[in-house]
Design an enzyme around this catalytic site. Structure first.
Site, PDB file in Angstrom:
ATOM      1  N   GLU A 112       0.861  -1.183   0.000  1.00 21.72           N
ATOM      2  CA  GLU A 112       0.000   0.000   0.000  1.00 21.72           C
ATOM      3  C   GLU A 112       0.897   1.232   0.000  1.00 21.72           C
ATOM      4  OE1 GLU A 112      -2.545   0.868   3.385  1.00 21.72           O
ATOM      5  OE2 GLU A 112      -3.610   2.402   2.257  1.00 21.72           O
ATOM      6  N   GLU A 170       4.925   4.830   3.534  1.00 21.52           N
ATOM      7  CA  GLU A 170       4.410   6.142   3.961  1.00 21.52           C
ATOM      8  C   GLU A 170       5.594   7.091   4.089  1.00 21.52           C
ATOM      9  OE1 GLU A 170       1.436   7.856   4.668  1.00 21.52           O
ATOM     10  OE2 GLU A 170       2.947   9.374   5.097  1.00 21.52           O
ATOM     11  N   ASP A 222      -2.969  11.957  -2.174  1.00 18.20           N
ATOM     12  CA  ASP A 222      -3.094  13.422  -2.196  1.00 18.20           C
ATOM     13  C   ASP A 222      -3.506  13.876  -3.593  1.00 18.20           C
ATOM     14  OD1 ASP A 222      -2.283  13.499   0.446  1.00 18.20           O
ATOM     15  OD2 ASP A 222      -0.158  13.699  -0.063  1.00 18.20           O
ATOM     16  N   LYS A 242      -3.862  21.568  -8.265  1.00 19.29           N
ATOM     17  CA  LYS A 242      -3.370  22.557  -9.242  1.00 19.29           C
ATOM     18  C   LYS A 242      -2.721  21.856 -10.433  1.00 19.29           C
ATOM     19  CE  LYS A 242      -2.735  26.311  -6.045  1.00 19.29           C
ATOM     20  NZ  LYS A 242      -1.925  26.705  -4.915  1.00 19.29           N
ATOM     21  N   ASP A 247     -11.882   9.842  -2.730  1.00 23.47           N
ATOM     22  CA  ASP A 247     -13.089  10.680  -2.612  1.00 23.47           C
ATOM     23  C   ASP A 247     -13.036  11.786  -3.662  1.00 23.47           C
ATOM     24  OD1 ASP A 247     -10.786  11.736  -1.041  1.00 23.47           O
ATOM     25  OD2 ASP A 247     -12.097  13.488  -0.980  1.00 23.47           O
ATOM     26  N   THR A 270     -10.448   2.864   4.701  1.00 24.47           N
ATOM     27  CA  THR A 270      -9.291   3.567   5.258  1.00 24.47           C
ATOM     28  C   THR A 270      -9.822   4.662   6.189  1.00 24.47           C
ATOM     29  OG1 THR A 270      -9.169   5.388   3.677  1.00 24.47           O
ATOM     30  CG2 THR A 270      -8.229   3.279   2.969  1.00 24.47           C
ATOM     31  N   GLU A 271      -8.915   5.350   6.872  1.00 25.04           N
ATOM     32  CA  GLU A 271      -9.338   6.456   7.747  1.00 25.04           C
ATOM     33  C   GLU A 271     -10.044   7.543   6.931  1.00 25.04           C
ATOM     34  OE1 GLU A 271      -6.347   5.013   8.108  1.00 25.04           O
ATOM     35  OE2 GLU A 271      -6.198   4.495  10.234  1.00 25.04           O
ATOM     36  N   TYR A 272      -9.455   7.926   5.795  1.00 23.74           N
ATOM     37  CA  TYR A 272     -10.060   8.979   4.968  1.00 23.74           C
ATOM     38  C   TYR A 272     -11.402   8.527   4.412  1.00 23.74           C
ATOM     39  CZ  TYR A 272      -6.393  12.513   4.828  1.00 23.74           C
ATOM     40  OH  TYR A 272      -5.521  13.534   5.161  1.00 23.74           O
ATOM     41  N   GLU A 273     -11.454   7.272   4.011  1.00 23.62           N
ATOM     42  CA  GLU A 273     -12.700   6.739   3.439  1.00 23.62           C
ATOM     43  C   GLU A 273     -13.842   6.842   4.441  1.00 23.62           C
ATOM     44  OE1 GLU A 273     -12.081   2.935   1.715  1.00 23.62           O
ATOM     45  OE2 GLU A 273     -14.196   2.434   1.615  1.00 23.62           O
TER      46      GLU A 273
HETATM   47  C1  LIG Z   1      -4.560  11.770   2.038  1.00 23.79           C
HETATM   48  S1  LIG Z   1      -3.575  10.691   2.938  1.00 23.79           S
HETATM   49  C2  LIG Z   1      -4.486   9.158   2.888  1.00 23.79           C
HETATM   50  C3  LIG Z   1      -4.033   8.188   3.940  1.00 23.79           C
HETATM   51  C4  LIG Z   1      -4.696   6.796   3.901  1.00 23.79           C
HETATM   52  N1  LIG Z   1      -4.320   6.083   2.693  1.00 23.79           N
HETATM   53  C5  LIG Z   1      -6.204   6.885   4.023  1.00 23.79           C
HETATM   54  O1  LIG Z   1      -6.871   6.635   3.011  1.00 23.79           O
HETATM   55  O2  LIG Z   1      -6.693   7.180   5.105  1.00 23.79           O
HETATM   56  C6  LIG Z   1      -2.240  10.352   1.799  1.00 23.79           C
HETATM   57  C7  LIG Z   1      -1.044   9.723   2.484  1.00 23.79           C
HETATM   58  O3  LIG Z   1      -0.072   9.403   1.496  1.00 23.79           O
HETATM   59  C8  LIG Z   1       1.211   9.818   1.941  1.00 23.79           C
HETATM   60  N2  LIG Z   1       1.984  10.107   0.721  1.00 23.79           N
HETATM   61  C9  LIG Z   1       1.751  11.129  -0.135  1.00 23.79           C
HETATM   62  N3  LIG Z   1       2.630  11.115  -1.153  1.00 23.79           N
HETATM   63  C10 LIG Z   1       3.451  10.057  -0.934  1.00 23.79           C
HETATM   64  C11 LIG Z   1       4.560   9.526  -1.625  1.00 23.79           C
HETATM   65  N4  LIG Z   1       4.998  10.102  -2.752  1.00 23.79           N
HETATM   66  N5  LIG Z   1       5.171   8.420  -1.141  1.00 23.79           N
HETATM   67  C12 LIG Z   1       4.721   7.849   0.016  1.00 23.79           C
HETATM   68  N6  LIG Z   1       3.677   8.325   0.725  1.00 23.79           N
HETATM   69  C13 LIG Z   1       3.040   9.404   0.258  1.00 23.79           C
HETATM   70  C14 LIG Z   1       0.942  11.044   2.796  1.00 23.79           C
HETATM   71  O4  LIG Z   1       1.968  11.335   3.715  1.00 23.79           O
HETATM   72  C15 LIG Z   1      -0.366  10.667   3.467  1.00 23.79           C
HETATM   73  O5  LIG Z   1      -0.169  10.001   4.692  1.00 23.79           O
END
Ligand SMILES: C[S@@+](CC[C@H](N)C(=O)[O-])C[C@H]1O[C@@H](n2cnc3c(N)ncnc32)[C@H](O)[C@@H]1O
Length: 223
Positions: free
Chosen positions: A45, A70, A125, A129, A161, A201-204
């Site tokens: 993941e 992560e 993320d 932009k 989302d 997931t947490e965000y979901e």
């Molecule tokens: C919006 S959060 C979603 C977290 C989790 N997957 C959830 O759905 O609850 C995105 C996560 O991806 C990590 N992340 C973003 N870009 C990344 C990258 N290039 N490599 C590894 N992790 C990354 C961020 O630090 C963040 O914790």
């Protein structure tokens, strides 16, 4: 995901480093050295956040080895704490999950070609932009990196989302010869079949509870 600095994290990760992957940045990681059960498939993941998804997968699928990647060290600390608590509650040892504090950009240097069985991207993320589009984890260069490390006809599952990121991802996939789209929905929670094995997931949970539609797609490597 950025969390406020948590002073306990560094020491906690040092103490629990057997649950972490340490990469020397020179040689590729030998996956069979990582887990006691060497022969199991490896699911990765990317951007695992606080770890709910990968922890529950690891609990449910003990015949799979999981890696949670992560980029934020503090987030890895929070995720690992959750994993250890959830396993302990069920009197289980964590033998099939490791966290990896690193960046998706480095994946081709980290893992050998065709070594990963499955990839999950959850609520990546969105980088809304246009000038940041190359940072989106479904941008074409990332799709090529994933195609390099995943096994022949391997599967990648993506949930978000963010409708803009979802539309962008579908366009990137349509242009990419390495992948074929095998499933898509803009409303995961109305697809009873797809929900059967869904681990949120947490965000979901946050977005679904707030009434937001959840998008999901599944792609398969074409070769
Ligand atoms: C919006 S959060 C979603 C977290 C989790 N997957 C959830 O759905 O609850 C995105 C996560 O991806 C990590 N992340 C973003 N870009 C990344 C990258 N290039 N490599 C590894 N992790 C990354 C961020 O630090 C963040 O914790």
């Amino acid at each position: 995901m950025r969390l406020r600095n948590k002073p306990w994290v560094k020491e906690y990760l040092e103490k629990n480093d057997k649950y972490l992957i340490n990469w020397d940045k020179e040689t590729k990681i030998n996956l069979s050295d990582l887990f006691n059960n060497k022969k199991q498939p490896v699911h990765l993941e990317i951007g695992c956040g606080k770890g709910n998804f990968i922890t529950n997968h690891a609990l449910k699928e003990s015949d799979i080895n999981f890696i949670g990647m992560e980029k934020e060290e503090t987030v890895v600390g929070v995720a690992l704490k959750k994993t250890l608590a959830e396993f302990e509650q069920r009197n289980k040892e964590v033998t099939n999950l490791k966290y990896f504090n690193d960046f998706a950009e480095d994946l081709s240097d980290i893992f050998a070609p065709s070594s990963i069985d499955k990839i999950y991207l959850n609520f990546s993320d969105p980088w809304p932009k246009a000038r940041h589009s190359k940072k989106r984890l479904t941008y074409r260069t990332f799709l090529d990196i994933y195609a390099n490390i995943i096994k022949s006809h391997g599967i990648l599952e993506f949930k978000t989302d963010n409708d803009g990121l979802f539309a962008f991802s579908l366009e990137e996939i349509a242009e990419n010869k390495n992948w074929e789209l095998i499933y898509q929905t803009t409303d995961l929670y109305s697809d009873i079949e797809a929900l059967k094995n869904n681990i949120p997931t947490e965000y979901e949970t946050k977005f679904h509870t707030a009434g937001k539609n959840i998008n999901k797609l599944i792609i398969k490597k074409t070769f």
